[in-house]
Design a protein around this motif. Sequence first.
Motif, PDB file in Angstrom:
ATOM      1  N   VAL A   1       1.682  -6.386  -3.791  1.00 36.99           N
ATOM      2  CA  VAL A   1       2.311  -5.517  -4.787  1.00 36.99           C
ATOM      3  C   VAL A   1       1.253  -5.079  -5.803  1.00 36.99           C
ATOM      4  N   ALA A   2       1.139  -3.776  -5.999  1.00 40.06           N
ATOM      5  CA  ALA A   2       0.127  -3.236  -6.918  1.00 40.06           C
ATOM      6  C   ALA A   2       0.762  -2.127  -7.751  1.00 40.06           C
ATOM      7  N   PRO A   3       0.133  -1.778  -8.878  1.00 41.04           N
ATOM      8  CA  PRO A   3       0.687  -0.674  -9.671  1.00 41.04           C
ATOM      9  C   PRO A   3       0.554   0.644  -8.913  1.00 41.04           C
ATOM     10  N   LEU A   4       1.379   1.631  -9.253  1.00 38.17           N
ATOM     11  CA  LEU A   4       1.344   2.941  -8.608  1.00 38.17           C
ATOM     12  C   LEU A   4      -0.063   3.522  -8.634  1.00 38.17           C
ATOM     13  N   ALA A   5      -0.500   4.030  -7.493  1.00 32.85           N
ATOM     14  CA  ALA A   5      -1.829   4.645  -7.423  1.00 32.85           C
ATOM     15  C   ALA A   5      -1.839   5.959  -8.203  1.00 32.85           C
ATOM     16  N   ASN A   6      -3.037   6.431  -8.528  1.00 29.53           N
ATOM     17  CA  ASN A   6      -3.239   7.726  -9.213  1.00 29.53           C
ATOM     18  C   ASN A   6      -2.785   7.726 -10.670  1.00 29.53           C
TER      19      ASN A   6
ATOM     20  N   GLY B   1       0.777  -1.234   0.000  1.00 37.16           N
ATOM     21  CA  GLY B   1       0.000   0.000   0.000  1.00 37.16           C
ATOM     22  C   GLY B   1       0.808   1.282   0.000  1.00 37.16           C
ATOM     23  N   GLU B   2       2.143   1.204   0.010  1.00 37.68           N
ATOM     24  CA  GLU B   2       2.979   2.410   0.009  1.00 37.68           C
ATOM     25  C   GLU B   2       3.731   2.514  -1.307  1.00 37.68           C
ATOM     26  N   PRO B   3       3.831   3.714  -1.887  1.00 33.71           N
ATOM     27  CA  PRO B   3       4.624   3.857  -3.111  1.00 33.71           C
ATOM     28  C   PRO B   3       6.111   3.652  -2.810  1.00 33.71           C
ATOM     29  N   ARG B   4       6.716   2.689  -3.474  1.00 34.24           N
ATOM     30  CA  ARG B   4       8.118   2.345  -3.198  1.00 34.24           C
ATOM     31  C   ARG B   4       8.839   2.020  -4.501  1.00 34.24           C
TER      32      ARG B   4
ATOM     33  N   CYS C   1       4.388  13.710  -0.718  1.00 29.92           N
ATOM     34  CA  CYS C   1       5.370  13.527  -1.790  1.00 29.92           C
ATOM     35  C   CYS C   1       6.771  13.399  -1.212  1.00 29.92           C
ATOM     36  N   SER C   2       7.072  14.276  -0.247  1.00 31.51           N
ATOM     37  CA  SER C   2       8.409  14.246   0.331  1.00 31.51           C
ATOM     38  C   SER C   2       8.612  13.013   1.216  1.00 31.51           C
ATOM     39  N   GLU C   3       7.508  12.555   1.839  1.00 29.94           N
ATOM     40  CA  GLU C   3       7.607  11.358   2.686  1.00 29.94           C
ATOM     41  C   GLU C   3       8.046  10.147   1.876  1.00 29.94           C
ATOM     42  N   VAL C   4       7.558  10.028   0.640  1.00 34.31           N
ATOM     43  CA  VAL C   4       7.829   8.808  -0.119  1.00 34.31           C
ATOM     44  C   VAL C   4       9.005   8.960  -1.083  1.00 34.31           C
ATOM     45  N   CYS C   5       9.540  10.164  -1.255  1.00 34.30           N
ATOM     46  CA  CYS C   5      10.589  10.366  -2.258  1.00 34.30           C
ATOM     47  C   CYS C   5      11.823   9.532  -1.929  1.00 34.30           C
ATOM     48  N   PRO C   6      12.233   8.626  -2.818  1.00 38.09           N
ATOM     49  CA  PRO C   6      13.374   7.757  -2.521  1.00 38.09           C
ATOM     50  C   PRO C   6      14.714   8.485  -2.670  1.00 38.09           C
ATOM     51  N   LYS C   7      14.694   9.687  -3.233  1.00 33.90           N
ATOM     52  CA  LYS C   7      15.955  10.415  -3.456  1.00 33.90           C
ATOM     53  C   LYS C   7      16.065  11.647  -2.565  1.00 33.90           C
ATOM     54  N   HIS C   8      15.155  11.793  -1.613  1.00 29.40           N
ATOM     55  CA  HIS C   8      15.161  12.917  -0.664  1.00 29.40           C
ATOM     56  C   HIS C   8      15.193  14.271  -1.366  1.00 29.40           C
TER      57      HIS C   8
ATOM     58  N   ILE D   1      14.462  11.493  -9.997  1.00 28.05           N
ATOM     59  CA  ILE D   1      14.678  10.492 -11.047  1.00 28.05           C
ATOM     60  C   ILE D   1      13.379  10.182 -11.799  1.00 28.05           C
ATOM     61  N   ASN D   2      12.364  11.019 -11.638  1.00 30.55           N
ATOM     62  CA  ASN D   2      11.086  10.848 -12.346  1.00 30.55           C
ATOM     63  C   ASN D   2      10.442   9.491 -12.085  1.00 30.55           C
ATOM     64  N   CYS D   3      10.521   9.025 -10.839  1.00 32.89           N
ATOM     65  CA  CYS D   3       9.956   7.692 -10.542  1.00 32.89           C
ATOM     66  C   CYS D   3       8.455   7.759 -10.300  1.00 32.89           C
ATOM     67  N   MET D   4       7.914   8.984 -10.086  1.00 31.40           N
ATOM     68  CA  MET D   4       6.481   9.231  -9.944  1.00 31.40           C
ATOM     69  C   MET D   4       5.876   8.691  -8.652  1.00 31.40           C
ATOM     70  N   LEU D   5       6.726   8.274  -7.695  1.00 36.35           N
ATOM     71  CA  LEU D   5       6.175   7.834  -6.402  1.00 36.35           C
ATOM     72  C   LEU D   5       5.409   8.986  -5.752  1.00 36.35           C
ATOM     73  N   CYS D   6       5.919  10.219  -5.934  1.00 38.85           N
ATOM     74  CA  CYS D   6       5.273  11.370  -5.293  1.00 38.85           C
ATOM     75  C   CYS D   6       3.856  11.581  -5.822  1.00 38.85           C
ATOM     76  N   TYR D   7       3.643  11.320  -7.139  1.00 32.24           N
ATOM     77  CA  TYR D   7       2.295  11.472  -7.702  1.00 32.24           C
ATOM     78  C   TYR D   7       1.357  10.437  -7.095  1.00 32.24           C
ATOM     79  N   SER D   8       1.928   9.276  -6.813  1.00 32.79           N
ATOM     80  CA  SER D   8       1.148   8.191  -6.270  1.00 32.79           C
ATOM     81  C   SER D   8       0.741   8.472  -4.827  1.00 32.79           C
ATOM     82  N   ALA D   9       1.556   9.262  -4.133  1.00 28.68           N
ATOM     83  CA  ALA D   9       1.286   9.537  -2.719  1.00 28.68           C
ATOM     84  C   ALA D   9       0.441  10.785  -2.539  1.00 28.68           C
ATOM     85  N   CYS D  10       0.356  11.612  -3.574  1.00 25.32           N
ATOM     86  CA  CYS D  10      -0.233  12.948  -3.425  1.00 25.32           C
ATOM     87  C   CYS D  10      -1.763  12.900  -3.434  1.00 25.32           C
ATOM     88  N   PRO D  11      -2.417  13.347  -2.344  1.00 19.12           N
ATOM     89  CA  PRO D  11      -3.889  13.334  -2.324  1.00 19.12           C
ATOM     90  C   PRO D  11      -4.498  14.352  -3.290  1.00 19.12           C
TER      91      PRO D  11
END
Lengths: 374, 119
Positions: free
Chosen positions: A92-97, A73-76, A213-220, A152-162
């Motif tokens: 494991v699921a595809p990125l949300a949003n 359930g967390e973007p990773r 977005c910042s919580e899930v960003c893998p590159k800080h 790195i354009n991984c889009m995890l932040c889009y997935s986490a953003c309400p």
Amino acid sequence: MSDGHQKKTFVITRFDPDQDEAPRKQSYEIPVHPDWKVLDALNFIKDEIDATLSHRWSCRMAVCGSCGMMVDGEPRLTCKEALSQYGDTVDVAPLANFPVVRDLVIEADGFMEKLTHVKPWIIRAKELAVEEGPMRQSPGELEEFKQFSMCINCMLCYSACPVVANEPEFIGPAAIALGHRYSLDSRDEGAAERNKVFRGEGSVFSCSFANECSEVCPKHVDPAAAVNQAKLNAVIDWATDLVLPRGGEPPQLPDHFPFSGRYLAYTLFDLTGILYLLLGFLVLCAVWSLGSGEAVWNDMLERHRNIFYLGFHAIALVGLIFVGIRFFGFFPKAQPPRVGPVKPPPKGVILVGLYALWIGVTVCLSIVLAGGVF
Amino acid sequence: MKHPLLKLEPLIWLLFGQGILLGTVLLTPWVLVVGLAIPLGIVPEDALSYERATMLASHIFGRLILFGLIVLPLWKGVHHMRHTFIDFGGAERDAWVAPLLYLLATIGSVLAVVAVVRI
């Protein structure tokens, strides 16, 4: 690899657009190695158990940004997450949003488009000539934007953003961070252009500072910081525009717009809007007076003898003929070749039909109004 | 920024398009006869005497045509005025000018219903 130290069950979201109406879950129990990442397990399943599983990956070192997924359930980034930190069952699921293309693969076109909108490149009013040497930048100036350039354009932040979830047009964390990165660059001169984008559709002000977005960003990268810095810049830009309206900025209309050259007909066509609006209200007045009794109706007819009314109706008639000729000429090519199963008639037939309708209705209604029949 | 009201744009465009097509078709005879021929005396005024006008207009087709004659030009009018306003440099004010123009057409449309019903 399958030395069987431990077994884990992976509950993976599957979706085949050709067969499934909705995503479904599929479980795989596999032996896992202690130092595996989530991505290693997915590759094992694809290689050894189910070749139909689709997922994206490339570098395996958290640089390419392609293996982002929802893990429990967390973007990773699946290449970065050690399996040991998860329980016996991993979801494991595809990125949300994002729209899903297939299984764990999402459609990134929308994000790519937003990325180009923020102009993530150095904009110069005038390029430096080669002989003028490189554009120098101090370590301090580099420090101002370096963090935001690590995206790195991984889009995890889009997935986490309400906000992205509720307003798909929101430019979103990564794209704003990357645009802001260039606005902060001492070599760049495009901040004003980007501020217009940040204030425009899907603006930075949609951000409610959830900070996810910042919580899930893998590159800080801390995109939330960038978005909220961009807000202040957009406010300053807006206030500056109010006090000192800056003319001559792009986009610029063609020189002879709107009243000369080939634009004249277009502008006149648009201006007939005023004629139509007045005609609509004149007919409304006429119909209203008809409902108000004979005296009012006769007054209305009398008013139409006034020179201003006559002049207006003469101009209106010219306007109507101009609109008809221009619009009926364009109308046939605006019809799609097929609407569902229905095919419209050939363009020539449509054109002739329109003129027949125009002339036919004009003749018939004129005869009726002029007392010829009924 | 787009005004939320403009989510209705497909409907507005449809009314606008029919305003040009059917609006032009219906307005041409109206302007010819009511606007020009009768006031100029080319057609005798009793063609649209109160009795005859009421007889024509109170028929269901009469009411429908009159309704179209009011509503379609109004929507064509305001939508084109919005375009003109943008073309002459008003793009930044579109967010409140567009709703205002469409409100005008909406009021006219509501009055049109009342007008054709009370004939």
